[in-house]
Structure formats: structure tokens, C-alpha cells
Design a protein around this motif. Structure first.
Motif, PDB file in Angstrom:
ATOM      1  N   ASP A 264      97.580  32.959  45.798  1.00  0.00           N
ATOM      2  CA  ASP A 264      98.114  33.589  47.007  1.00  0.00           C
ATOM      3  C   ASP A 264      97.343  33.183  48.262  1.00  0.00           C
ATOM      4  OD1 ASP A 264      95.760  34.834  46.408  1.00  0.00           O
ATOM      5  OD2 ASP A 264      96.510  36.892  46.617  1.00  0.00           O
ATOM      6  N   GLY A 265      96.587  32.084  48.194  1.00  0.00           N
ATOM      7  CA  GLY A 265      95.755  31.686  49.328  1.00  0.00           C
ATOM      8  C   GLY A 265      96.421  30.741  50.301  1.00  0.00           C
ATOM      9  N   MET A 266      97.735  30.491  50.147  1.00  0.00           N
ATOM     10  CA  MET A 266      98.399  29.531  51.022  1.00  0.00           C
ATOM     11  C   MET A 266      98.338  29.918  52.498  1.00  0.00           C
ATOM     12  SD  MET A 266      99.785  26.648  51.236  1.00  0.00           S
ATOM     13  CE  MET A 266      99.955  26.330  49.488  1.00  0.00           C
ATOM     14  N   PRO A 267      98.476  31.206  52.885  1.00  0.00           N
ATOM     15  CA  PRO A 267      98.396  31.528  54.326  1.00  0.00           C
ATOM     16  C   PRO A 267      97.092  31.097  54.985  1.00  0.00           C
ATOM     17  CG  PRO A 267      99.328  33.369  53.093  1.00  0.00           C
ATOM     18  CD  PRO A 267      98.833  32.391  52.078  1.00  0.00           C
ATOM     19  N   LEU A 268      96.020  30.902  54.198  1.00  0.00           N
ATOM     20  CA  LEU A 268      94.733  30.551  54.787  1.00  0.00           C
ATOM     21  C   LEU A 268      94.674  29.095  55.244  1.00  0.00           C
ATOM     22  CD1 LEU A 268      92.399  32.314  52.173  1.00  0.00           C
ATOM     23  CD2 LEU A 268      93.111  33.189  54.420  1.00  0.00           C
ATOM     24  N   VAL A 269      95.568  28.247  54.744  1.00  0.00           N
ATOM     25  CA  VAL A 269      95.493  26.815  55.055  1.00  0.00           C
ATOM     26  C   VAL A 269      96.733  26.345  55.806  1.00  0.00           C
ATOM     27  CG1 VAL A 269      94.003  26.340  53.091  1.00  0.00           C
ATOM     28  CG2 VAL A 269      96.474  26.208  52.796  1.00  0.00           C
ATOM     29  N   MET A 270      97.450  27.219  56.469  1.00  0.00           N
ATOM     30  CA  MET A 270      98.657  26.823  57.192  1.00  0.00           C
ATOM     31  C   MET A 270      98.351  25.982  58.421  1.00  0.00           C
ATOM     32  SD  MET A 270     101.005  27.787  55.270  1.00  0.00           S
ATOM     33  CE  MET A 270     102.389  27.347  56.294  1.00  0.00           C
ATOM     34  N   THR A 271      97.088  25.993  58.872  1.00  0.00           N
ATOM     35  CA  THR A 271      96.648  25.106  59.954  1.00  0.00           C
ATOM     36  C   THR A 271      95.432  24.323  59.469  1.00  0.00           C
ATOM     37  OG1 THR A 271      95.168  26.743  60.952  1.00  0.00           O
ATOM     38  CG2 THR A 271      97.480  26.739  61.684  1.00  0.00           C
ATOM     39  N   HIS A 272      95.138  23.203  60.129  1.00  0.00           N
ATOM     40  CA  HIS A 272      93.986  22.399  59.723  1.00  0.00           C
ATOM     41  C   HIS A 272      92.689  23.149  59.969  1.00  0.00           C
ATOM     42  CE1 HIS A 272      90.832  19.303  60.465  1.00  0.00           C
ATOM     43  NE2 HIS A 272      91.323  18.842  59.320  1.00  0.00           N
ATOM     44  N   ASP A 273      92.614  23.862  61.083  1.00  0.00           N
ATOM     45  CA  ASP A 273      91.403  24.653  61.341  1.00  0.00           C
ATOM     46  C   ASP A 273      91.211  25.705  60.261  1.00  0.00           C
ATOM     47  OD1 ASP A 273      90.974  23.156  63.595  1.00  0.00           O
ATOM     48  OD2 ASP A 273      91.919  24.603  64.960  1.00  0.00           O
ATOM     49  N   GLY A 274      92.315  26.328  59.812  1.00  0.00           N
ATOM     50  CA  GLY A 274      92.218  27.314  58.741  1.00  0.00           C
ATOM     51  C   GLY A 274      91.724  26.697  57.449  1.00  0.00           C
ATOM     52  N   LEU A 275      92.180  25.466  57.139  1.00  0.00           N
ATOM     53  CA  LEU A 275      91.723  24.778  55.931  1.00  0.00           C
ATOM     54  C   LEU A 275      90.220  24.530  55.989  1.00  0.00           C
ATOM     55  CD1 LEU A 275      92.315  23.092  53.313  1.00  0.00           C
ATOM     56  CD2 LEU A 275      92.590  21.131  54.830  1.00  0.00           C
ATOM     57  N   VAL A 276      89.733  24.012  57.135  1.00  0.00           N
ATOM     58  CA  VAL A 276      88.309  23.715  57.266  1.00  0.00           C
ATOM     59  C   VAL A 276      87.477  24.984  57.151  1.00  0.00           C
ATOM     60  CG1 VAL A 276      86.547  22.794  58.810  1.00  0.00           C
ATOM     61  CG2 VAL A 276      88.773  21.660  58.649  1.00  0.00           C
ATOM     62  N   ALA A 277      87.908  26.027  57.869  1.00  0.00           N
ATOM     63  CA  ALA A 277      87.145  27.280  57.836  1.00  0.00           C
ATOM     64  C   ALA A 277      87.130  27.885  56.433  1.00  0.00           C
ATOM     65  CB  ALA A 277      87.733  28.271  58.841  1.00  0.00           C
ATOM     66  N   THR A 278      88.255  27.861  55.743  1.00  0.00           N
ATOM     67  CA  THR A 278      88.332  28.434  54.399  1.00  0.00           C
ATOM     68  C   THR A 278      87.469  27.657  53.418  1.00  0.00           C
ATOM     69  OG1 THR A 278      90.584  29.199  54.844  1.00  0.00           O
ATOM     70  CG2 THR A 278      89.908  29.063  52.550  1.00  0.00           C
ATOM     71  N   CYS A 279      87.508  26.317  53.490  1.00  0.00           N
ATOM     72  CA  CYS A 279      86.689  25.502  52.590  1.00  0.00           C
ATOM     73  C   CYS A 279      85.197  25.706  52.857  1.00  0.00           C
ATOM     74  CB  CYS A 279      87.068  24.030  52.739  1.00  0.00           C
ATOM     75  SG  CYS A 279      88.692  23.618  52.058  1.00  0.00           S
ATOM     76  N   GLU A 280      84.811  25.871  54.115  1.00  0.00           N
ATOM     77  CA  GLU A 280      83.402  26.132  54.414  1.00  0.00           C
ATOM     78  C   GLU A 280      82.968  27.492  53.858  1.00  0.00           C
ATOM     79  OE1 GLU A 280      83.102  25.725  58.638  1.00  0.00           O
ATOM     80  OE2 GLU A 280      82.339  23.665  58.487  1.00  0.00           O
ATOM     81  N   ARG A 281      83.870  28.455  53.952  1.00  0.00           N
ATOM     82  CA  ARG A 281      83.516  29.811  53.478  1.00  0.00           C
ATOM     83  C   ARG A 281      83.443  29.874  51.953  1.00  0.00           C
ATOM     84  NH1 ARG A 281      87.016  33.709  52.186  1.00  0.00           N
ATOM     85  NH2 ARG A 281      88.705  32.651  53.296  1.00  0.00           N
ATOM     86  N   ILE A 282      84.339  29.144  51.267  1.00  0.00           N
ATOM     87  CA  ILE A 282      84.410  29.259  49.812  1.00  0.00           C
ATOM     88  C   ILE A 282      83.519  28.230  49.123  1.00  0.00           C
ATOM     89  CG2 ILE A 282      85.961  29.009  47.825  1.00  0.00           C
ATOM     90  CD1 ILE A 282      88.166  30.166  49.481  1.00  0.00           C
TER      91      ILE A 282
END
Length: 751
Positions: A264-282
Motif C-alpha cells: 500500500d506504499g504507492m502514494p509515497l512515490v507518486m512524485t520523484h521527490d516523494g520517491l527520494v524522500a521515502t527511500c532515504e527514510r526507509i
């Protein structure tokens, strides 16, 4: 020397000549009168005066007759001129009526570029300024009025530039050009220069053509999107695509799992900035090379590795797109790096051993026996390395077989469910959806089969087995396979019997002809396809000719490469692998392939095969299937995938069968009890290393009889086929075609 013909005088020239003659007569008359008067005054002789008068009267009479004839000629000329003017007026009226009757806008400009004539359709294109467009206006004046009014989209954006460009187009007057009007209409303007230096312009409304073209392009884009998504969903890498605004526009299923996100994590990567931030956090902070940063357009592809906090290593590939977007793929390479590390350590250890051995040999070089022993040891190491390489190659083959099994397993289940739905009574909209789903599954199956066949040809897994075969039997099967397709497309399809035998591998030659005929039907919209045979010496050439779009000479070599398509028709686009398979099979069989084609003139492909000695051929006709032959037949299905069992059970029950299902041999015994099945259907790869042929053997032992059995597998190797055939088992490859399964079950259950 040829004499130039005299041209008759015009009416204006004749009138001018008559007027000059009358003036001359008047001058002569005046001179005569003056002479008479002077003679009278000087001589006073009455008889001389009388004589002069008589002479003068005769001359006046002659001149008067000449004048009357000139006036008659002038009257005739005026009458002819009036008739000609009336005819010219009638011709001009008819021309105006004809121009007004056509659907296109029409305008004529003279050599000075001034409007001579136009119709109401032309004025209707510019409704706001129509009353100001009158004959005599210069074209540049009309263009300025249109630019000021903003009737076209170009005039709305930049009026001055539009006017200058439009005037330049008009002065060239060569070919046509398209303009978009502000009210949503599109017009095509065709201007040509006349022999007198003027310009004729025809203005055609092409709004509907533009709308149809837009709809066709939309459908084509939708098809491409569906194929792209299907391809993305069938690869193991995680893939995502961001547009120029850095928003997610496409992705596939493995993406979230590869980068460590839940389902259910798709909303976190709907933008490139969201992808980068999520990958850094996880997964932890970014490395110095910033493996997830955005690439500007035109940048070279970047491949970097990112270590996650959980110990995994993911390879990140970034590629910029021409429109400003970016494609990213993520592959978990942890196991690959671990294997590489083990191999590196082994290599280092081997290098140390080799160095030590070399030093020992150098130290005791004088002892020949030691040297021989060392050489024998080196040869043994080489044999061991060769054995290890062969084992690695065998392991790779097993891995590919297992991967193809896992890939085809869900596709097989989907096909079974669709076939089961198709046998039920459904509403027309639902039936259409089922038919479309089946068509989509066929496309995926064709793609997978082509890819697997390409890989097997490249790896040498397919071995040609040339035999003498009757060519007409093969051509007749082609007729049965493709005649319905040609008929559905409104094309003629003719196969000319040859009466010859050839030497070839029947399976590979059949595949080559299937691909050539399928391509010919795909790229032909009118006319038809013809298959003929031409003998030359000891060879025979099978020619497949079509009346399709044709292929340019520069593309004759490129079309035999993978995923290359030329001249799409938009009807049923291929995947670009058919001719690549033909090329590989041609090299394997030593059957040269020829091509004769040009754009607009169709194509003619040829496959040259060696002739063989003709002999009697017996046609083996399959027993036609009858509906209801499987009713109440007991079928045992063994498969470790519950979705496959559900799909198979739904389809078989739709055929009237009594189905017993099991996931292994033990549960199969329990499902049967004291009953005996009519046919056993088992998947080859079961859980815990068990195989379908072993489960069938246990079921037969339980029943006490040799029950007919079918093994279903994604493994297409000849070794497995021969092994199963030796045990009296029939083989079907995944994804299973329902019609093929039904025909085999009917033959086994009723035979």
C-alpha cells in the motif's frame, strides 16, 4: 521556308481603318470644291465649270458608295462585338454559378495579386470581415484583415508574424498547407499560379479528417500503452517512469517490493521527490554519487548501486527521456554480488596456489619427474574446471526452465478461467469482455512463446531433424489455419499445390511459413495473399506474396532483427519477432530467405528448400470431435497451484466432466477413494521436488490399471518430451489452449 499565316484584323482595327478612309474622302472632296471655285473665278468659263461639275459628281458618287460600304462593315462589326460580349457575359455567369456550387472555398487573384472572383464558401471562412472582402482588393489587404480579426489560431497568437508567413506562402503558390481556425475548424489551402501570372486558391474544410486522425492516434496510443504495461508487469525488475513534471506516469508490480515498500506504499512515490524522500527514510541516507537524483534531458544513462540498511544491494538504472522525463529501474543484486565475491575469493585462492606451484616448479626444475607430476595436476585442474563449467551451464538451463514455468503458470490459470467463462451463457457485453480478455492473453502468449523460441534457437536447444515430407500436407495445414483469418479481413487467400516432396524439419519449416503468412495478412488491407512454389534445378522456393504496403529497400535487412516493425497499419500490430525467428530457422536449416518488396507494391518472401524423392503419402485425418463426448467422464487433476486447480475445475465441469482435484500424489489417492478416473492431468513441477509423472505412476498403482494421462509443463526441452513419451504419457506445454486440451481428453477418454 514555311510562310507565317496572316491573322484576320480585329474589330477595333477594322473600325479604325474605316474612319481613316472617311477622313481621306472628306479631304479629297474639300480639295475638289476648292479647285472648282478657283477655276470659276479665274476663267469664268461656263462650259469648263459644267465639265468640272460633272467630273466632281462622278467622284463624289464613287466616294459615297465607298463610305456606305464602310458604314455597313462598321455595323456588322458592332453586331458581332455585341454578340461576343453577350457570350462573354454568359460564360462569366456560368463560371460564377459553377464556383458557387462547389463545397470548397474558391478565390482567383490576377497578376497584380488583386481579388478577381470568389464564392460564398470562401467568404464564410471569415464571417466577421466577409462584407469587407470585395473584388479589386489586394491579397495582402485581405491577409491583414484576417490577422486583425483573429480568425485563425496563428493570428490570435502573433498577428503580424501570421500575416507575413501567409503572404509568403501565397506568393510561392506551390502545394498545400493547413491552418487552424479560431472556431475549431481546420482548412487546407491549395494555391496554384495560372498561365497569366495570377493565383487560384482552393480552401477545403478538413475538420472531420483531423478528428478521425486524432481518434486513430488515440487508439494507437492506448494499444501501445497496454503492450508497454503488459511488458513491464512481466519483468522481474522494479520499473517506474516520471514525466517532465516529475510525476509518476507508469510502474510495474515488483517496484514496491524491490525498493522495500509495502503493497500500500504507492502514494509515497507518486512524485520523484516523494520517491527520494521515502527511500532515504526507509533504506538509509544517500551515498555521495546520489543514485536517485534527477537526470536532465540529454544526459547519459547512469548505473549505480545503493546499499540498504537491511543489507541488500540494489542496482539503480536511470535514463533521461527526450521529453524531459526519466525512467528508473531497480534490481536486487545482493545474491549476484555475493556469488561474485565467492568467485573472486576462489580466484584469488587459485592464483595463490598457482604462484606457489610455479615457485615449487622453478625450485626443483632439474627433477623431470616432479615437473611431469605438476603438469598432470594442472591438467586435472583444467578438467575439473571444465566439469564445473558444464555443471554451471546445466544449472542455468534448469533455472530458465523453472523461470518459464513460474512465468507461464499464472497465464495458464487466466486462460483456463477465460475458457470456462466462454462456455457459459453470458450477457453480450460480458461475452465481449471475455473475448477481449482472451485476445489479450493470446497476445501475451504469442510474445512469451516468441521470446522463448528466440532464446532456444540462440542457445542451440532446438536441433534440426530434416526428413523427407510431402509439402502439400504442410501447405494444406496453412490453408486451414489462415483461411478464416483472411476471410474475416476481407482478403483473398490462395495456396497453389506443388505436388513435390522436400527435405526439411517439418516443425521449423512450418514455423517459418506461419510467420511469413501471418505477417503478409497483418500488413495487407486490400487484395490478398498468395502462396506459390517455384522449382529451380534441385531446389524449390516457397513464395509468400501479398498486396500490402510494401517495404523500402533500406529496411530489407532491419526487419529481420528483433522487435523491428515497418509500416504499421494500426489493425493488429505484431511484436517484431516473427521475421527474427524466420532468420534463425533459415540459418539452422540452411534454407535461404529472399525478399522482393517496394513501398506501395506489396512484398514477396521466398524460402528455398531442397527437393526430395516423391513417394506415396497417406493422409492421416483426425477424428472429428463431437459435442458431449466428455460428459460424465471422471478427470483427476493434480497441480500444486490452487488457482490452476480452480480454473481447470471450472473449465472441465463446463464440458460436463466430473472433476477430482489434488495438490500431490497423497491427496490424489484420497480424492479418488475407490473410484477410477478416465484420464489423469498433472502438472510436471509439484511441491518439494515432486514431479507429475511420479504422481501419475502412484495414481495408476492405486487404481491398478494404466489410466491415460497428460503432463502439462512449461519445459519445452526435447529430453523431457522423449522421457515422458517413453512412459506412455502425453505432453502439453503451457499456456494450455483449451481446444487442444479438449481434443486430447476426448481422444483419451473415448478411445
Amino acid at each position: 521556308m514555311a510562310t507565317r499565316a496572316l491573322q484576320p484584323p480585329t474589330d477595333a482595327e477594322r473600325i479604325a481603318a474605316l474612319e481613316a478612309e472617311i477622313g481621306k474622302l472628306k479631304r479629297i472632296n474639300a480639295a475638289l470644291m476648292d479647285r472648282v471655285e478657283r477655276s470659276t473665278d479665274l476663267q469664268g468659263n461656263a462650259f469648263s465649270l459644267f465639265e468640272t461639275a460633272i467630273s466632281l459628281e462622278g467622284k463624289v458618287r464613287e466616294r459615297t458608295l465607298d463610305l456606305e460600304r464602310a458604314l455597313d462593315a462598321l455595323a456588322s462589326s458592332n453586331a458581332a462585338l455585341a454578340t461576343a460580349k453577350e457570350a462573354a457575359d454568359d460564360a462569366q455567369r456560368r463560371l460564377r454559378d459553377a464556383i458557387e456550387s462547389i463545397n470548397e472555398g474558391f478565390a482567383i487573384f490576377d497578376a497584380d495579386d488583386r481579388l478577381v472572383l470568389c464564392n460564398r464558401t470562401y467568404l464564410g471562412l471569415w464571417p466577421n470581415i466577409a462584407d469587407r472582402i470585395v473584388p479589386g482588393m489586394g491579397f495582402d489587404e485581405i491577409a491583414r484583415l484576417i490577422g486583425q480579426d483573429g480568425t485563425t489560431l496563428g493570428a490570435l497568437v502573433a498577428p503580424d508574424r501570421w500575416v507575413s508567413e501567409r503572404v509568403a506562402q501565397h506568393r510561392v503558390a506551390e502545394g498545400g498547407h493547413v491552418h487552424a481556425l479560431a472556431d475549431g475548424r481546420w482548412i487546407q489551402i491549395n494555391e496554384l499560379r495560372t498561365s497569366e501570372g495570377g493565383i487560384v486558391g482552393v480552401y477545403t474544410d478538413i475538420t472531420q479528417v483531423k478528428a478521425d486522425d486524432a481518434r486513430e492516434r488515440t487508439l494507437e496510443l492506448a494499444e501501445k500503452t497496454a503492450i508497454l504495461q503488459a511488458t513491464l508487469d512481466n519483468i522481474r525488475l522494479g520499473v517506474c517512469v516520471y514525466d517532465a513534471d516529475r510525476k509518476l506516469i507508469a510502474w510495474n508490480g515488483p517496484l514496491l517490493a524491490t525498493i522495500g515498500l509495502p503493497a500500500d506504499g504507492m502514494p509515497l512515490v507518486m512524485t520523484h521527490d516523494g520517491l527520494v524522500a521515502t527511500c532515504e527514510r526507509i533504506n538509509g541516507p544517500m551515498q555521495a554519487d546520489r543514485p536517485l537524483d534527477w537526470l536532465p534531458p540529454g544526459s547519459a544513462d547512469m548505473v549505480t548501486q545503493r546499499r540498504h540498511t537491511d543489507g541488500r544491494t540494489v542496482e539503480v538504472r536511470r535514463s533521461s527521456m527526450s521529453g524531459g522525463g526519466m525512467v528508473m529501474s531497480f534490481e536486487d543484486i545482493t545474491e549476484r554480488l555475493r556469488a561474485a565475491e565467492v568467485l573472486r575469493e576462489a580466484n584469488e585462492s587459485l592464483e595463490r596456489r598457482v604462484l606457489q606451484r610455479t615457485a615449487d616448479i622453478a625450485a626443483v626444475n632439474a627433477r623431470l619427474q616432479r615437473e611431469v607430476a605438476e603438469r598432470e595436476a594442472a591438467e586435472a585442474a583444467m578438467r575439473s574446471a571444465k566439469t564445473a563449467a558444464e555443471e554451471a551451464n546445466l544449472s542455468k538451463t534448469r533455472f530458465l526452465a523453472a523461470a518459464s514455468h513460474d512465468l507461464l503458470q499464472p497465464l495458464n490459470a487466466a486462460r483456463l478461467f477465460v475458457a470456462a467463462l466462454g462456455d457459459r451463457r453470458l450477457a453480450l457485453p460480458t461475452r465481449a469482455l471475455v473475448r477481449q480478455t482472451g485476445s489479450a492473453l493470446d497476445s501475451v502468449e504469442d510474445l512469451l512463446e516468441a521470446l522463448l523460441e528466440i532464446s532456444r534457437l540462440d542457445a542451440g536447444s532446438i536441433v534440426a531433424e530434416p526428413v523427407d515430407l510431402a509439402l502439400d500436407e504442410l501447405l494444406e495445414s496453412m490453408r486451414a489455419e489462415f483461411a478464416p483469418i483472411a476471410r474475416a479481413r476481407g482478403l483473398s487467400f490462395r495456396i497453389e499445390p506443388s505436388g513435390h516432396w522436400v527435405r526439411s524439419d517439418s516443425r521449423l519449416l512450418r514455423r517459418m511459413l506461419q510467420n511469413l503468412i501471418s505477417n503478409a495478412l497483418r500488413y495487407t488491407t486490400e487484395g490478398g495473399v498468395e502462396v506459390t512454389c517455384v522449382t529451380t534445378g534441385r531446389d524449390l522456393t516457397i513464395q509468400v506474396a501479398d498486396t500490402g504496403i510494401g517495404i523500402a529497400a533500406v529496411d530489407h535487412q532491419r526487419i529481420f532483427e528483433e522487435f523491428q516493425r515497418v509500416g504499421e497499419t494500426g489493425r493488429d500490430r505484431g511484436i517484431g519477432l516473427g521475421l527474427a525467428i524466420v532468420q534463425r530457422a533459415s540459418k539452422m536449416l540452411d534454407h535461404p530467405v529472399s525478399l522482393d518488396s517496394a513501398p506501395g507494391k506489396g512484398s514477396r518472401f521466398g524460402v528455398t528448400v531442397p527437393l526430395a524423392t516423391a513417394r506415396d503419402a497417406r493422409q492421416q485425418l483426425a477424428t472429428p470431435l463431437r459435442r458431449g463426448q466428455l460428459a460424465r467422464r471422471r478427470i483427476l487433476v493434480i497441480d500444486n497451484d490452487q488457482s490452476i486447480l480452480d480454473g481447470m475445475e471450472a473449465m472441465l465441469e463446463g464440458w460436463g466432466c466430473e472433476v477430482r482435484s489434488a495438490t500431490d500424489a497423497a491427496s490424489a489417492m484420497a480424492a479418488l477413494g475407490a473410484d477410477r478416473p478416465d484420464v489423469i492431468v498433472a502438472d510436471y513441477h509439484l511441491d518439494n521436488g515432486a514431479t507429475g509423472d511420479a504422481a501419475i505412476a502412484d495414481a495408476r498403482a492405486h487404481c491398478g490399471v494404466e489410466v491415460p494421462a497428460v503432463v502439462i509443463t512449461a519445459d519445452r526441452t526435447p529430453e523431457l518430451r522423449e522421457a515422458l513419451s517413453a512412459r506412455g504419457l502425453h505432453l502439453l506445454t503451457k499456456p494450455v489452449k483449451p481446444a487442444q486440451l479438449r481434443a486430447l481428453l476426448t481422444r483419451l477418454a473415448t478411445g
